[in-house]
Write a protein that holds these residues in place. Structure first.
Motif, PDB file in Angstrom:
ATOM      1  N   TRP A 174       0.888  -1.163   0.000  1.00 61.09           N
ATOM      2  CA  TRP A 174       0.000   0.000   0.000  1.00 61.09           C
ATOM      3  C   TRP A 174       0.921   1.206   0.000  1.00 61.09           C
ATOM      4  O   TRP A 174       1.542   1.519   1.012  1.00 61.09           O
ATOM      5  N   PHE A 176       2.184   4.990  -0.360  1.00 55.68           N
ATOM      6  CA  PHE A 176       1.887   6.418  -0.242  1.00 55.68           C
ATOM      7  C   PHE A 176       3.024   7.276  -0.779  1.00 55.68           C
ATOM      8  O   PHE A 176       2.924   8.509  -0.754  1.00 55.68           O
ATOM      9  N   GLU A 190      -1.053  -0.975  -4.515  1.00 56.64           N
ATOM     10  CA  GLU A 190      -2.164  -0.017  -4.545  1.00 56.64           C
ATOM     11  C   GLU A 190      -1.601   1.302  -4.026  1.00 56.64           C
ATOM     12  O   GLU A 190      -1.098   1.377  -2.904  1.00 56.64           O
ATOM     13  N   SER A 191      -1.655   2.317  -4.871  1.00 55.12           N
ATOM     14  CA  SER A 191      -1.041   3.593  -4.502  1.00 55.12           C
ATOM     15  C   SER A 191      -2.082   4.636  -4.134  1.00 55.12           C
ATOM     16  O   SER A 191      -3.145   4.706  -4.743  1.00 55.12           O
ATOM     17  N   VAL A 192      -1.755   5.430  -3.144  1.00 49.84           N
ATOM     18  CA  VAL A 192      -2.541   6.607  -2.790  1.00 49.84           C
ATOM     19  C   VAL A 192      -1.630   7.800  -3.003  1.00 49.84           C
ATOM     20  O   VAL A 192      -0.635   7.953  -2.304  1.00 49.84           O
ATOM     21  N   ASN A 193      -1.936   8.587  -4.025  1.00 46.94           N
ATOM     22  CA  ASN A 193      -1.090   9.742  -4.295  1.00 46.94           C
ATOM     23  C   ASN A 193      -1.858  11.017  -3.947  1.00 46.94           C
ATOM     24  O   ASN A 193      -2.702  11.491  -4.696  1.00 46.94           O
TER      25      ASN A 193
ATOM     26  N   VAL B 192     -10.705  11.380  -0.835  1.00 46.82           N
ATOM     27  CA  VAL B 192      -9.680  10.351  -0.668  1.00 46.82           C
ATOM     28  C   VAL B 192     -10.215   9.404   0.387  1.00 46.82           C
ATOM     29  O   VAL B 192     -10.373   9.784   1.544  1.00 46.82           O
ATOM     30  N   LEU B 194      -9.348   6.245   2.269  1.00 42.58           N
ATOM     31  CA  LEU B 194      -8.241   5.324   2.527  1.00 42.58           C
ATOM     32  C   LEU B 194      -8.725   3.896   2.705  1.00 42.58           C
ATOM     33  O   LEU B 194      -8.095   2.954   2.227  1.00 42.58           O
ATOM     34  N   SER B 197      -9.391   2.269  -0.569  1.00 46.89           N
ATOM     35  CA  SER B 197      -8.135   1.921  -1.234  1.00 46.89           C
ATOM     36  C   SER B 197      -7.546   0.638  -0.645  1.00 46.89           C
ATOM     37  O   SER B 197      -7.100  -0.256  -1.379  1.00 46.89           O
ATOM     38  N   LEU B 198      -7.580   0.534   0.678  1.00 42.50           N
ATOM     39  CA  LEU B 198      -7.055  -0.672   1.335  1.00 42.50           C
ATOM     40  C   LEU B 198      -7.864  -1.910   0.946  1.00 42.50           C
ATOM     41  O   LEU B 198      -7.306  -2.983   0.705  1.00 42.50           O
ATOM     42  N   THR B 200      -9.435  -2.355  -1.837  1.00 41.33           N
ATOM     43  CA  THR B 200      -9.086  -2.693  -3.216  1.00 41.33           C
ATOM     44  C   THR B 200      -7.805  -3.527  -3.242  1.00 41.33           C
ATOM     45  O   THR B 200      -7.707  -4.525  -3.965  1.00 41.33           O
ATOM     46  N   LEU B 201      -6.835  -3.111  -2.427  1.00 37.20           N
ATOM     47  CA  LEU B 201      -5.603  -3.899  -2.307  1.00 37.20           C
ATOM     48  C   LEU B 201      -5.924  -5.317  -1.864  1.00 37.20           C
ATOM     49  O   LEU B 201      -5.427  -6.303  -2.435  1.00 37.20           O
ATOM     50  N   LEU B 204      -7.456  -7.356  -4.674  1.00 37.21           N
ATOM     51  CA  LEU B 204      -6.504  -7.732  -5.724  1.00 37.21           C
ATOM     52  C   LEU B 204      -5.553  -8.815  -5.237  1.00 37.21           C
ATOM     53  O   LEU B 204      -5.148  -9.695  -5.990  1.00 37.21           O
TER      54      LEU B 204
END
Lengths: 211, 211
Positions: A174, A176, A190-193, B192, B194, B197-198, B200-201, B204
């Protein structure tokens, strides 16, 4: 079976379904039609039926969806019915914020250790974690079968740390750090930009003014 | 002119172009072909040409792109050639991390004040900011023509604070609360999430195991 043919757009909507279904459960709502779900979640009813059909379709004509069953099923699809062992690398401000966030643990993501390369940080405490020397990442990951690394370091060192994590057997990162990591296809990134997100806001605000 | 017909997918790629072009500039690289850019950025050359054509096309056959001009042009498109006045609401861990991040200021986003509803936080200092009572949000936003609010509060109070921000004349909300905010279409919300996003990781990683 894998779900390789499911598009990323659908996958990115799943956590949103999961969140709304949890809200419904908290309100003790037992069943819901795609039309009602559409009104609260903002996708069209046909989009919702199509999305959920991808995973076998849990709806029943004339009844709608059983909220609890659907919530449980999506949890399973998202892999939230299991526990993940994680480490966090980089104990700066963002790393500390993520370490302190209890929501991850509740969702099954257990941060086992926090690492930093800065000698001044090593040994300090965040929450219950004593910050460890990042030289120990490899041995810790392989000895503890850590699956996920949360990367909260500047972009300069990020690829190198990613390489070391991959060698140690990490399965997911993960990320960042504002950099696109180059890893084998067996490792998920999985990127959070945050900066890219802020720039998108800026673009949309500017576009609104001009219109 | 607005760019209303530009798809969100293109818009979300622009900050990435901007980042790679900044890296090239830092390496003193003056010009680059779409093919070379493709190799470092990972999009196809034809995708790159198509994306940049959306904004007038800055490339020249046989020469490629002038890196500095393209970087400057994308900055303008993204609205990064101007300054934004911002406030941050919610001085918890994430709010503190964002307040401490100097990259936003360098990109033209100036956090003018930090607010919190918790009486125990009010008056404390983060960096150079003395945390202000969130009752003062409305007057501060309207008196200082604040354009952007960064929302780092739990989901429970987020919609209410958003409503107050909208009434005070805010133009954009950078939302970190895990909730879909309901605002007039003239106000831009960039979220955003978080946890999504986690998840989704997690999906996958699970999908990779099953395949």
């Amino acid at each position: 079976m894998g779900n390789k043919n499911i598009s990323m757009a659908v996958i990115r909507r799943l956590p949103k379904y999961y969140r709304y279904l949890a809200d419904l459960l908290a309100k003790d709502i037992q069943r819901i039609s795609s039309k009602e779900l559409s009104e609260i979640i903002g996708f069209t009813a046909s989009q919702i039926r199509q999305d959920l059909n991808n995973f076998g379709g849990f709806g029943q004509q004339g009844y709608g969806y059983n909220v609890e069953a659907l919530h449980r099923e999506i949890a399973k699809i998202l892999g939230l019915d299991k526990k993940y062992k994680a480490i966090l690398v980089g104990s700066g401000n963002l790393g500390q914020a993520l370490t302190n966030y209890s929501g991850f643990k509740n969702a099954g993501f257990d941060i086992m250790a926090v690492f930093d390369a800065n000698p001044r940080m090593i040994g300090l405490k965040i929450r219950d974690y004593e910050i460890m020397d990042s030289d120990l990442i490899e041995s810790f990951v392989s000895e503890n079968n850590v699956e996920i690394a949360i990367l909260c370091i500047p972009k300069e060192g990020a690829q190198q740390v990613a390489d070391r994590l991959v060698k140690s057997g990490i399965k997911g990162i993960w990320n960042f750090a504002p950099v696109d990591l180059d890893v084998p296809s067996s490792v998920i990134v999985e990127s959070v930009n945050l900066t890219e997100s802020l720039f998108t806001l800026s673009y949309l605000m500017k576009d609104g003014e001009e219109a």
